[in-house]
Write an enzyme that holds these catalytic residues in place. Sequence first.
Site, PDB file in Angstrom:
ATOM      1  N   ARG A   1       8.559 -30.459  23.475  1.00  0.00           N
ATOM      2  CA  ARG A   1       7.137 -30.627  23.845  1.00  0.00           C
ATOM      3  C   ARG A   1       6.935 -31.577  25.028  1.00  0.00           C
ATOM      4  O   ARG A   1       5.864 -32.140  25.218  1.00  0.00           O
ATOM      5  CB  ARG A   1       6.305 -31.108  22.663  1.00  0.00           C
ATOM      6  CG  ARG A   1       6.287 -30.117  21.522  1.00  0.00           C
ATOM      7  CD  ARG A   1       5.183 -30.420  20.547  1.00  0.00           C
ATOM      8  NE  ARG A   1       5.303 -29.525  19.420  1.00  0.00           N
ATOM      9  CZ  ARG A   1       6.121 -29.739  18.399  1.00  0.00           C
ATOM     10  NH1 ARG A   1       6.866 -30.822  18.361  1.00  0.00           N
ATOM     11  NH2 ARG A   1       6.193 -28.870  17.423  1.00  0.00           N
TER      12      ARG A   1
ATOM     13  N   LYS B   1       2.876 -28.315  39.944  1.00  0.00           N
ATOM     14  CA  LYS B   1       2.903 -26.942  39.425  1.00  0.00           C
ATOM     15  C   LYS B   1       4.357 -26.541  39.222  1.00  0.00           C
ATOM     16  O   LYS B   1       5.152 -26.552  40.166  1.00  0.00           O
ATOM     17  CB  LYS B   1       2.292 -25.985  40.443  1.00  0.00           C
ATOM     18  CG  LYS B   1       0.800 -26.032  40.535  1.00  0.00           C
ATOM     19  CD  LYS B   1       0.373 -24.804  41.324  1.00  0.00           C
ATOM     20  CE  LYS B   1      -1.062 -24.851  41.736  1.00  0.00           C
ATOM     21  NZ  LYS B   1      -1.375 -23.725  42.631  1.00  0.00           N
TER      22      LYS B   1
ATOM     23  N   GLU C   1       5.869 -23.892  56.504  1.00  0.00           N
ATOM     24  CA  GLU C   1       4.895 -24.673  55.711  1.00  0.00           C
ATOM     25  C   GLU C   1       4.462 -25.929  56.470  1.00  0.00           C
ATOM     26  O   GLU C   1       3.322 -26.378  56.352  1.00  0.00           O
ATOM     27  CB  GLU C   1       5.479 -25.067  54.342  1.00  0.00           C
ATOM     28  CG  GLU C   1       6.023 -23.908  53.493  1.00  0.00           C
ATOM     29  CD  GLU C   1       4.967 -22.939  52.950  1.00  0.00           C
ATOM     30  OE1 GLU C   1       3.760 -23.210  53.104  1.00  0.00           O
ATOM     31  OE2 GLU C   1       5.370 -21.907  52.372  1.00  0.00           O
TER      32      GLU C   1
ATOM     33  N   ARG D   1      -7.392 -27.904  47.626  1.00  0.00           N
ATOM     34  CA  ARG D   1      -6.024 -27.397  47.468  1.00  0.00           C
ATOM     35  C   ARG D   1      -5.899 -25.949  47.932  1.00  0.00           C
ATOM     36  O   ARG D   1      -4.832 -25.502  48.323  1.00  0.00           O
ATOM     37  CB  ARG D   1      -5.600 -27.544  45.999  1.00  0.00           C
ATOM     38  CG  ARG D   1      -4.107 -27.433  45.807  1.00  0.00           C
ATOM     39  CD  ARG D   1      -3.697 -27.981  44.463  1.00  0.00           C
ATOM     40  NE  ARG D   1      -2.294 -27.800  44.229  1.00  0.00           N
ATOM     41  CZ  ARG D   1      -1.641 -28.316  43.190  1.00  0.00           C
ATOM     42  NH1 ARG D   1      -2.280 -29.042  42.302  1.00  0.00           N
ATOM     43  NH2 ARG D   1      -0.361 -28.097  43.042  1.00  0.00           N
TER      44      ARG D   1
ATOM     45  N   ASN E   1      -3.324 -22.492  50.970  1.00  0.00           N
ATOM     46  CA  ASN E   1      -3.009 -21.051  50.986  1.00  0.00           C
ATOM     47  C   ASN E   1      -3.141 -20.439  52.374  1.00  0.00           C
ATOM     48  O   ASN E   1      -2.991 -19.228  52.531  1.00  0.00           O
ATOM     49  CB  ASN E   1      -3.950 -20.285  50.035  1.00  0.00           C
ATOM     50  CG  ASN E   1      -3.639 -20.587  48.593  1.00  0.00           C
ATOM     51  OD1 ASN E   1      -2.491 -20.876  48.246  1.00  0.00           O
ATOM     52  ND2 ASN E   1      -4.651 -20.544  47.746  1.00  0.00           N
TER      53      ASN E   1
ATOM     54  N   HIS F   1      -1.183 -17.448  53.484  1.00  0.00           N
ATOM     55  CA  HIS F   1      -0.527 -16.912  52.292  1.00  0.00           C
ATOM     56  C   HIS F   1      -1.181 -15.646  51.725  1.00  0.00           C
ATOM     57  O   HIS F   1      -0.541 -14.916  50.986  1.00  0.00           O
ATOM     58  CB  HIS F   1      -0.443 -17.978  51.192  1.00  0.00           C
ATOM     59  CG  HIS F   1       0.648 -18.988  51.440  1.00  0.00           C
ATOM     60  ND1 HIS F   1       0.672 -19.782  52.567  1.00  0.00           N
ATOM     61  CD2 HIS F   1       1.759 -19.316  50.734  1.00  0.00           C
ATOM     62  CE1 HIS F   1       1.739 -20.563  52.527  1.00  0.00           C
ATOM     63  NE2 HIS F   1       2.428 -20.300  51.433  1.00  0.00           N
TER      64      HIS F   1
ATOM     65  N   HIS G   1       1.585 -13.195  51.374  1.00  0.00           N
ATOM     66  CA  HIS G   1       2.064 -12.685  50.077  1.00  0.00           C
ATOM     67  C   HIS G   1       2.039 -11.163  50.036  1.00  0.00           C
ATOM     68  O   HIS G   1       2.902 -10.529  49.438  1.00  0.00           O
ATOM     69  CB  HIS G   1       1.196 -13.229  48.937  1.00  0.00           C
ATOM     70  CG  HIS G   1       1.613 -14.606  48.524  1.00  0.00           C
ATOM     71  ND1 HIS G   1       0.719 -15.534  48.047  1.00  0.00           N
ATOM     72  CD2 HIS G   1       2.821 -15.215  48.514  1.00  0.00           C
ATOM     73  CE1 HIS G   1       1.365 -16.658  47.775  1.00  0.00           C
ATOM     74  NE2 HIS G   1       2.640 -16.486  48.050  1.00  0.00           N
TER      75      HIS G   1
ATOM     76  N   HIS H   1       9.854 -15.869  52.534  1.00  0.00           N
ATOM     77  CA  HIS H   1       8.518 -16.426  52.360  1.00  0.00           C
ATOM     78  C   HIS H   1       7.980 -17.035  53.669  1.00  0.00           C
ATOM     79  O   HIS H   1       6.849 -16.757  54.064  1.00  0.00           O
ATOM     80  CB  HIS H   1       8.558 -17.482  51.243  1.00  0.00           C
ATOM     81  CG  HIS H   1       7.228 -18.098  50.970  1.00  0.00           C
ATOM     82  ND1 HIS H   1       6.189 -17.388  50.405  1.00  0.00           N
ATOM     83  CD2 HIS H   1       6.746 -19.341  51.226  1.00  0.00           C
ATOM     84  CE1 HIS H   1       5.131 -18.180  50.297  1.00  0.00           C
ATOM     85  NE2 HIS H   1       5.447 -19.371  50.783  1.00  0.00           N
TER      86      HIS H   1
HETATM   87  P1  NAD Z   1      15.433 -21.872  46.878  1.00  0.00           P
HETATM   88  O1  NAD Z   1      15.362 -22.905  45.844  1.00  0.00           O
HETATM   89  O2  NAD Z   1      15.775 -20.489  46.454  1.00  0.00           O
HETATM   90  O3  NAD Z   1      16.445 -22.355  48.024  1.00  0.00           O
HETATM   91  C1  NAD Z   1      16.701 -21.501  49.131  1.00  0.00           C
HETATM   92  C2  NAD Z   1      18.199 -21.242  49.297  1.00  0.00           C
HETATM   93  O4  NAD Z   1      18.814 -22.413  49.815  1.00  0.00           O
HETATM   94  C3  NAD Z   1      18.914 -20.931  47.991  1.00  0.00           C
HETATM   95  O5  NAD Z   1      19.852 -19.920  48.250  1.00  0.00           O
HETATM   96  C4  NAD Z   1      19.636 -22.233  47.655  1.00  0.00           C
HETATM   97  O6  NAD Z   1      20.826 -21.991  46.940  1.00  0.00           O
HETATM   98  C5  NAD Z   1      19.942 -22.786  49.021  1.00  0.00           C
HETATM   99  N1  NAD Z   1      20.021 -24.232  49.154  1.00  0.00           N
HETATM  100  C6  NAD Z   1      19.169 -25.162  48.660  1.00  0.00           C
HETATM  101  N2  NAD Z   1      19.491 -26.376  49.120  1.00  0.00           N
HETATM  102  C7  NAD Z   1      20.572 -26.226  49.907  1.00  0.00           C
HETATM  103  C8  NAD Z   1      21.363 -27.134  50.677  1.00  0.00           C
HETATM  104  N3  NAD Z   1      21.042 -28.422  50.761  1.00  0.00           N
HETATM  105  N4  NAD Z   1      22.423 -26.631  51.327  1.00  0.00           N
HETATM  106  C9  NAD Z   1      22.716 -25.299  51.274  1.00  0.00           C
HETATM  107  N5  NAD Z   1      21.990 -24.394  50.604  1.00  0.00           N
HETATM  108  C10 NAD Z   1      20.926 -24.869  49.921  1.00  0.00           C
HETATM  109  O7  NAD Z   1      14.041 -21.729  47.674  1.00  0.00           O
HETATM  110  P2  NAD Z   1      13.041 -22.722  48.389  1.00  0.00           P
HETATM  111  O8  NAD Z   1      12.688 -22.050  49.660  1.00  0.00           O
HETATM  112  O9  NAD Z   1      13.508 -24.115  48.435  1.00  0.00           O
HETATM  113  O10 NAD Z   1      11.793 -22.672  47.410  1.00  0.00           O
HETATM  114  C11 NAD Z   1      11.174 -21.453  47.091  1.00  0.00           C
HETATM  115  C12 NAD Z   1      10.677 -21.506  45.674  1.00  0.00           C
HETATM  116  O11 NAD Z   1       9.737 -22.578  45.569  1.00  0.00           O
HETATM  117  C13 NAD Z   1       9.965 -20.259  45.200  1.00  0.00           C
HETATM  118  O12 NAD Z   1      10.393 -19.919  43.902  1.00  0.00           O
HETATM  119  C14 NAD Z   1       8.502 -20.658  45.172  1.00  0.00           C
HETATM  120  O13 NAD Z   1       7.750 -19.964  44.204  1.00  0.00           O
HETATM  121  C15 NAD Z   1       8.598 -22.118  44.864  1.00  0.00           C
HETATM  122  N6  NAD Z   1       7.438 -22.886  45.322  1.00  0.00           N
HETATM  123  C16 NAD Z   1       6.795 -23.637  44.404  1.00  0.00           C
HETATM  124  C17 NAD Z   1       5.707 -24.383  44.790  1.00  0.00           C
HETATM  125  C18 NAD Z   1       5.012 -25.245  43.776  1.00  0.00           C
HETATM  126  O14 NAD Z   1       3.953 -25.793  44.060  1.00  0.00           O
HETATM  127  N7  NAD Z   1       5.581 -25.415  42.607  1.00  0.00           N
HETATM  128  C19 NAD Z   1       5.266 -24.365  46.116  1.00  0.00           C
HETATM  129  C20 NAD Z   1       5.958 -23.591  47.034  1.00  0.00           C
HETATM  130  C21 NAD Z   1       7.052 -22.847  46.631  1.00  0.00           C
HETATM  131 ZN    ZN Z   2       4.323 -21.066  50.903  1.00  0.00          ZN
END
Ligand code: NAD
Ligand code: ZN
Length: 342
Positions: free
Chosen positions: A108, A130, A172, A228, A232, A235, A239, A249
């Site tokens: 929990r 989030k 971003e 907030r 977007n 996006h 999206h 992305h």
């Molecule tokens: P990811 O976590 O998939 O990382 C991208 C790639 O980089 C992966 O293949 C990973 O293995 C590799 N990688 C990561 N760090 C590395 C490093 N230091 N050296 C070599 N390789 C490395 O993707 P991301 O772009 O970091 O994040 C995308 C995700 O974040 C999505 O799932 C998205 O929905 C989420 N997201 C969440 C929020 C939120 O508010 N929670 C906001 C934006 C995006």
């Molecule tokens: Zn984004």
Amino acid sequence: MNIKKVNFNTSSTTFYFAAGISYLKEFVDVQHAVMLVDETVFTHHAKRFKDWKTIVLKSGEKYKQQPAVDAVIKQLIAFGADRKTTLIGVGGGVTTDMTGYIAGIYMRGIQFGFVPTTILAMVDASIGGKNGIDVGVYKNMVGTIIQPSFILHDLVFLNTLPEMEWQNGFAEIIKHACIKDAAMFKDLEAYSLKKYRSKKTLLCDLIQRNALLKTKVVIKDEFETGDRKLLNFGHTFGHAIENTYKLSHGYAVAVGMVMACMISEACQGFKDTNRVVELIKKYGLPVHQSYKAKKVIDVMKADKKKVKDVINYVLLQKIGKAVVQPISIDEVEGIITQLEKV
Ligand code: NAD
Ligand code: ZN
């Protein structure tokens, strides 16, 4: 290193900017902590995890799903993790989303923090509380809103980050500049990805500025009723083309920002589309994508952010000043059809 504590409505997050991962030991008890580490990150940086209990997460969005959550929970039980355990997610946004979500539901709710290792995770995904997973093709369908207790940036991880992930992260950053920070937009125009990669102090400042920019927006609006939504920008259209045309992305958002600029010209008298286009190109991101308007509209209609037949489109009045304008889906369809490039 720069330590900064920020207060949200009911909790706080401490940022450790430009720190080393070893600094975690100053404030986390190694005996009562488990790290969830992205597999690629673990492979490249194995030595840095040797003192910690570690669970390795398979890399990639397709593992941000319930089966991976179940597997982690079983390993946490095997480690004897309890309410006093702190979970630390080390990886990109997939890892931080998974970690925050699992920490929110295990027994929990237990403490958690992040060591983001992609630009995108440092300036965006790790911030705002989030945390969630995908359900089949539905992204971020299940989740929690809980702030991490800490976020530590260790830029050494970025030495192994592939070029494309730098570009994704900078999409971003450009977004943040467009909606909130005209001065940063100018900085981005003056420098380049190469410059930021070679000059660590510039990069540190940029990442910190972006992390705090998003934090400020979230603090004003933790549960997404107002400001907030500005995050977007790019996006809505982004999206809609991301999955259909198999774009990353950041690439999809880049094209989406150009589309939003064009709509801003028509609806808000925005005059700087060209500057945005040039900046996006400068950072190796695309500015257009051939698309079929009908396909794109179909995806937009299914978007969970759509309210009835109206889309809350984020538009620019000028660089650094964004607004949310409700536009009817029919009107959006008209514009997108007019601009259709096949
Ligand atoms: P990811 O976590 O998939 O990382 C991208 C790639 O980089 C992966 O293949 C990973 O293995 C590799 N990688 C990561 N760090 C590395 C490093 N230091 N050296 C070599 N390789 C490395 O993707 P991301 O772009 O970091 O994040 C995308 C995700 O974040 C999505 O799932 C998205 O929905 C989420 N997201 C969440 C929020 C939120 O508010 N929670 C906001 C934006 C995006
Ligand atoms: Zn984004």
